[in-house]
Design an enzyme around this catalytic site. Structure first.
Site, PDB file in Angstrom:
ATOM      1  CE  LYS A 189      15.725   3.170   9.395  1.00  9.91           C
ATOM      2  NZ  LYS A 189      15.046   3.236   7.848  1.00  9.91           N
ATOM      3  CE1 TYR A 216      10.617   1.311  10.285  1.00  8.50           C
ATOM      4  CE2 TYR A 216      12.435  -0.164  11.349  1.00  8.50           C
ATOM      5  CZ  TYR A 216      11.890   1.066  10.654  1.00  8.50           C
ATOM      6  OH  TYR A 216      12.834   1.857  10.525  1.00  8.50           O
ATOM      7  CG  PHE A 250       9.319  -2.449   2.138  1.00  8.49           C
ATOM      8  CD1 PHE A 250       9.481  -1.698   3.328  1.00  8.49           C
ATOM      9  CD2 PHE A 250       8.360  -1.765   1.293  1.00  8.49           C
ATOM     10  CE1 PHE A 250       8.874  -1.060   3.862  1.00  8.49           C
ATOM     11  CE2 PHE A 250       7.649  -0.420   1.948  1.00  8.49           C
ATOM     12  CZ  PHE A 250       7.841  -0.312   3.298  1.00  8.49           C
ATOM     13  NE  ARG A 274       8.988  11.621   8.866  1.00 13.66           N
ATOM     14  CZ  ARG A 274       8.900  10.281   8.428  1.00 13.66           C
ATOM     15  NH1 ARG A 274       9.595   9.279   9.167  1.00 13.66           N
ATOM     16  NH2 ARG A 274       8.202  10.059   7.348  1.00 13.66           N
ATOM     17  CB  THR A 325      10.817   7.504   2.800  1.00  9.63           C
ATOM     18  OG1 THR A 325      10.063   7.803   3.978  1.00  9.63           O
ATOM     19  CG2 THR A 325      11.163   5.970   3.140  1.00  9.63           C
ATOM     20  NE  ARG A 338      15.915   8.589   5.675  1.00  8.49           N
ATOM     21  CZ  ARG A 338      14.648   8.549   6.208  1.00  8.49           C
ATOM     22  NH1 ARG A 338      13.667   9.400   5.836  1.00  8.49           N
ATOM     23  NH2 ARG A 338      14.209   7.642   7.221  1.00  8.49           N
ATOM     24  CG  ASN A 357      16.136   5.030   4.956  1.00  8.08           C
ATOM     25  OD1 ASN A 357      16.487   4.304   5.781  1.00  8.08           O
ATOM     26  ND2 ASN A 357      14.866   5.394   4.866  1.00  8.08           N
ATOM     27  CG  HIS A 412      13.075   5.301  12.879  1.00 16.77           C
ATOM     28  ND1 HIS A 412      11.772   5.191  12.134  1.00 16.77           N
ATOM     29  CD2 HIS A 412      12.588   5.712  13.878  1.00 16.77           C
ATOM     30  CE1 HIS A 412      10.903   5.724  12.829  1.00 16.77           C
ATOM     31  NE2 HIS A 412      11.113   5.988  13.934  1.00 16.77           N
ATOM     32  CD  GLU A 437       8.546   5.508  16.385  1.00 18.00           C
ATOM     33  OE1 GLU A 437       9.274   6.479  16.317  1.00 18.00           O
ATOM     34  OE2 GLU A 437       7.984   5.001  15.249  1.00 18.00           O
TER      35      GLU A 437
HETATM   36  P1  RTP Z   1      11.666   5.482   9.100  1.00 17.64           P
HETATM   37  O1  RTP Z   1      10.246   4.967   9.766  1.00 17.64           O
HETATM   38  O2  RTP Z   1      12.890   4.488   9.016  1.00 17.64           O
HETATM   39  O3  RTP Z   1      12.114   6.740   9.653  1.00 17.64           O
HETATM   40  O4  RTP Z   1      11.097   5.674   7.574  1.00 17.64           O
HETATM   41  P2  RTP Z   1      10.037   6.530   7.176  1.00 17.64           P
HETATM   42  O5  RTP Z   1       9.028   6.868   7.996  1.00 17.64           O
HETATM   43  O6  RTP Z   1      10.562   7.604   6.111  1.00 17.64           O
HETATM   44  O7  RTP Z   1       9.392   5.499   5.880  1.00 17.64           O
HETATM   45  P3  RTP Z   1       8.471   4.107   6.193  1.00 17.64           P
HETATM   46  O8  RTP Z   1       7.548   4.293   5.061  1.00 17.64           O
HETATM   47  O9  RTP Z   1       7.882   4.183   7.443  1.00 17.64           O
HETATM   48  O10 RTP Z   1       9.467   3.009   5.894  1.00 17.64           O
HETATM   49  C1  RTP Z   1      10.260   2.489   6.891  1.00 17.64           C
HETATM   50  C2  RTP Z   1      11.637   2.183   6.240  1.00 17.64           C
HETATM   51  O11 RTP Z   1      11.565   0.978   5.623  1.00 17.64           O
HETATM   52  C3  RTP Z   1      12.314   0.934   4.457  1.00 17.64           C
HETATM   53  N1  RTP Z   1      11.741   1.103   3.258  1.00 17.64           N
HETATM   54  N2  RTP Z   1      12.136   0.192   2.108  1.00 17.64           N
HETATM   55  N3  RTP Z   1      10.373   0.203  -1.044  1.00 17.64           N
HETATM   56  C4  RTP Z   1      11.120  -0.064  -0.096  1.00 17.64           C
HETATM   57  O12 RTP Z   1      12.199  -0.801  -0.383  1.00 17.64           O
HETATM   58  C5  RTP Z   1      11.133   0.574   0.917  1.00 17.64           C
HETATM   59  N4  RTP Z   1      10.374   1.533   1.486  1.00 17.64           N
HETATM   60  C6  RTP Z   1      10.617   1.677   2.673  1.00 17.64           C
HETATM   61  C7  RTP Z   1      13.281   2.058   4.486  1.00 17.64           C
HETATM   62  O13 RTP Z   1      14.477   1.985   5.209  1.00 17.64           O
HETATM   63  C8  RTP Z   1      12.366   3.241   5.362  1.00 17.64           C
HETATM   64  O14 RTP Z   1      12.844   4.069   6.127  1.00 17.64           O
END
Ligand code: RTP
Length: 151
Positions: A12, A52, A60, A88, A94, A105, A115, A118, A129
């Site tokens: 990112k 997304y 968020f 992962r 996350t 991370r 973070n 992705h 994707e």
């Molecule tokens: P990613 O898709 O980026 O790999 O992340 P992830 O699966 O681990 O998490 P996901 O739930 O899909 O969330 C995507 C990205 O959104 C941001 N996020 N911010 N509470 C918050 O402020 C919040 N929660 C999620 C993070 O950048 C997360 O990686």
């Protein structure tokens, strides 16, 4: 189990700005995964919104879009046994605060909103994707041993 499973990994904007691209590529190479595609790109809002799409109702979402569109990203496809799940694990949780040291991370991030990286969360997401970010001809088929210089 699929030895040719593919996952979509994206450094990112914060990871790019912090010069972490090389270290992240190194981790995937060290683990034994094969690089299939790689591009450095400033994605537009449309692509990021599609990427997304599952999160568009989340509170968020606007700040997430602002964050991931704040600069260029390094998008890549890695291939190998259980690439999605192992990717992962290599990323960590996350929320970086819940990520163990030794994960990307866990070693490089503190805030969930910064973070660094992705990684696809399922084979279905990975396929979706990869199709969003890459043209089919950008996915390179190659065999490590073709030229005889890796033993
Ligand atoms: P990613 O898709 O980026 O790999 O992340 P992830 O699966 O681990 O998490 P996901 O739930 O899909 O969330 C995507 C990205 O959104 C941001 N996020 N911010 N509470 C918050 O402020 C919040 N929660 C999620 C993070 O950048 C997360 O990686």
């Amino acid at each position: 189990m699929n030895n040719q499973e593919r996952t979509f990994i994206m450094v990112k904007p914060d990871g790019v700005q912090r010069r972490l691209v090389g270290k992240i590529i190194q981790r995937f190479e060290d683990r034994g995964f094969k690089l299939v595609a790689l591009k450095f790109v400033a994605p537009d809002q449309g692509l990021l919104t599609q990427h997304y799409a599952d999160l568009k109702e989340r509170p968020f979402f606007p700040s997430l879009l602002k964050y991931v569109s704040s600069g260029p990203v390094a998008a890549m496809v890695w291939e190998g046994k259980d690439a999605v799940k192992t990717g992962r694990v290599m990323l960590g949780e996350t929320n970086p605060l819940a990520s163990k040291p030794g994960t990307i991370r866990g070693d490089f991030a503190i805030d969930v909103g910064r973070n660094v990286i992705h990684g696809s969360d399922s084979v279905e997401s990975a396929n979706r994707e990869i199709g969003l970010w890459f043209q089919p001809q950008e996915l390179v088929n190659w065999n490590t041993n073709d030229h005889g210089w890796v033993y």
